[in-house]
Design a protein around this motif. Structure first.
Motif, PDB file in Angstrom:
ATOM      1  N   ILE A   6       0.874  -1.188   0.000  1.00 23.44           N
ATOM      2  CA  ILE A   6       0.000   0.000   0.000  1.00 23.44           C
ATOM      3  C   ILE A   6       0.903   1.226   0.000  1.00 23.44           C
ATOM      4  O   ILE A   6       1.693   1.437   0.928  1.00 23.44           O
ATOM      5  CB  ILE A   6      -0.924   0.015   1.233  1.00 23.44           C
ATOM      6  CG1 ILE A   6      -1.821  -1.226   1.256  1.00 23.44           C
ATOM      7  CG2 ILE A   6      -1.781   1.287   1.239  1.00 23.44           C
ATOM      8  CD1 ILE A   6      -2.643  -1.360   2.536  1.00 23.44           C
ATOM      9  N   LEU A   9      -3.197   6.338   0.787  1.00 19.37           N
ATOM     10  CA  LEU A   9      -4.645   6.349   0.966  1.00 19.37           C
ATOM     11  C   LEU A   9      -5.150   7.726   0.550  1.00 19.37           C
ATOM     12  O   LEU A   9      -4.492   8.742   0.803  1.00 19.37           O
ATOM     13  CB  LEU A   9      -5.038   6.085   2.423  1.00 19.37           C
ATOM     14  CG  LEU A   9      -5.140   4.628   2.901  1.00 19.37           C
ATOM     15  CD1 LEU A   9      -3.761   3.992   2.953  1.00 19.37           C
ATOM     16  CD2 LEU A   9      -5.803   4.566   4.275  1.00 19.37           C
ATOM     17  N   VAL A  22     -12.743   5.454   0.598  1.00 17.65           N
ATOM     18  CA  VAL A  22     -11.293   5.624   0.655  1.00 17.65           C
ATOM     19  C   VAL A  22     -10.665   4.787  -0.452  1.00 17.65           C
ATOM     20  O   VAL A  22     -11.054   3.635  -0.661  1.00 17.65           O
ATOM     21  CB  VAL A  22     -10.734   5.197   2.032  1.00 17.65           C
ATOM     22  CG1 VAL A  22      -9.211   5.295   2.053  1.00 17.65           C
ATOM     23  CG2 VAL A  22     -11.339   6.050   3.137  1.00 17.65           C
ATOM     24  N   LEU A  24      -7.317   2.999  -1.791  1.00 15.78           N
ATOM     25  CA  LEU A  24      -5.989   2.502  -1.463  1.00 15.78           C
ATOM     26  C   LEU A  24      -5.215   2.321  -2.767  1.00 15.78           C
ATOM     27  O   LEU A  24      -5.665   1.596  -3.668  1.00 15.78           O
ATOM     28  CB  LEU A  24      -6.054   1.161  -0.736  1.00 15.78           C
ATOM     29  CG  LEU A  24      -6.388   1.148   0.766  1.00 15.78           C
ATOM     30  CD1 LEU A  24      -7.780   1.709   1.036  1.00 15.78           C
ATOM     31  CD2 LEU A  24      -6.270  -0.270   1.312  1.00 15.78           C
ATOM     32  N   TYR A  93      -4.870   5.361   9.270  1.00 15.32           N
ATOM     33  CA  TYR A  93      -6.212   5.961   9.223  1.00 15.32           C
ATOM     34  C   TYR A  93      -6.678   6.287  10.634  1.00 15.32           C
ATOM     35  O   TYR A  93      -6.467   5.511  11.572  1.00 15.32           O
ATOM     36  CB  TYR A  93      -7.201   5.005   8.567  1.00 15.32           C
ATOM     37  CG  TYR A  93      -8.509   5.650   8.155  1.00 15.32           C
ATOM     38  CD1 TYR A  93      -8.621   6.337   6.960  1.00 15.32           C
ATOM     39  CD2 TYR A  93      -9.627   5.568   8.972  1.00 15.32           C
ATOM     40  CE1 TYR A  93      -9.817   6.933   6.576  1.00 15.32           C
ATOM     41  CE2 TYR A  93     -10.823   6.162   8.598  1.00 15.32           C
ATOM     42  CZ  TYR A  93     -10.909   6.836   7.399  1.00 15.32           C
ATOM     43  OH  TYR A  93     -12.093   7.432   7.023  1.00 15.32           O
TER      44      TYR A  93
END
Length: 298
Positions: A6, A9, A22, A24, A93
């Protein structure tokens, strides 16, 4: 084995009620993935190629206020987790509760009504309170103080859905994403009529009739309620809503203890309670068209 990663975001914070969209971005995503925020599973909306990598759109779950890890796990064709194929974005987050210390637009509407009634009709205007806030709790009686006469008391508000003024169609806007501008669709805002009750009282009939005339004049001269769109940024202009009387005016000239009173209603029409929940993020766009605005992903 393709180990996913990842890289970013689209939003680092969101409401504890969940439901935020959201995106990713990263590499090594499978066609099917499962995404968790902390120990709760998010709803995966889509997984698509994006440049040299992939983008997974997810809806956040409802979660207590906290900073959480975001974990993406690749799944096989049968929907089972692929051993070793997962990525962790540590502390990526933050779930936040709504900040009630910031004055909401609905609060600003109520405050504006009280201010204008005080300015144009009578200084003694108040907002009704519940008996939970007893002024004299030691006497064993659930009562509130009665305003001095003459007076106006605003009660409510009551919210009633208004489909006539609502947009009824998703709103599109261009947002800034990690890979450039993308088109985002939002669910239509929840539009309501904000209804209030208005009670006037006096211990003299003539004074009460004069107060009725003053309130009627207020409605006649104020067809709109106008507020700054953003109280902290005057450059964003103003927004206004229809202001109308509601129902019929009723009087009681033989009240208890010689108090004369009247009741009426007023309504603020077409008020948007929220901005609409994001539905999805579409393909990248070259630039903002004439009817689109650049915003920040929620």
């Amino acid at each position: 084995m393709a180990v996913p990663a990842i890289t970013s975001l689209s939003a680092a914070t969101g409401p504890s009620s969940g439901g935020d969209l959201v995106v990713l971005s990263g590499t090594g995503f499978a066609a099917r993935v499962v995404v968790t925020f902390g120990d709760l599973t998010a709803e995966v909306v889509s997984v698509r190629p994006e440049g040299a990598g992939f983008a997974a759109q997810v809806r956040t779950p409802a979660h207590a206020e906290a900073v959480v890890d975001v974990v993406l796990q690749n799944l096989d064709a049968a929907g089972a987790p692929v051993p070793g194929e997962f990525a962790v974005a540590a502390g990526a987050y933050r779930f936040l509760r709504p900040r009630i210390v910031r004055e909401a637009d609905l609060t600003r509407v109520v405050r504006a009504l009280l201010r204008e009634l005080k300015r144009q009709v009578i200084e003694n205007v108040s907002l009704s309170v519940a008996v939970d806030f007893d002024d004299t709790p030691l006497d064993g009686l659930d009562v509130v103080s009665v305003a001095k006469l003459p007076s106006l008391v605003l009660s409510g508000p009551r919210l009633k859905e208004n489909r006539f003024y609502s947009s009824n169609e998703p709103h599109e806007e261009v947002i800034a994403s990690p890979t450039g501008p993308e088109l985002q669709r939002r669910r239509p805002a929840y539009t309501v009529d904000v209804e209030f009750g208005l009670t006037g009282a006096s211990d003299r009939a003539v004074e009460l009739l004069n107060l009725i005339a003053a309130v009627a004049t207020f409605f006649s001269r104020n067809r709109w309620l106008e507020l700054a769109r953003d109280p902290d940024d005057t450059s964003k202009g103003a927004v206004r809503w229809e202001l109308d009387p509601a129902g019929e005016l009723r009087t009681s000239l033989d009240g208890k203890d010689d108090v004369r009173a009247f009741t009426w209603g007023l309504v603020v029409r077409g008020f948007d309670v929220d901005e609409g929940l994001p539905l999805d993020v579409g393909k990248a766009v070259a630039g903002a068209g004439p009817d689109l605005t650049i915003g920040v992903a929620p």
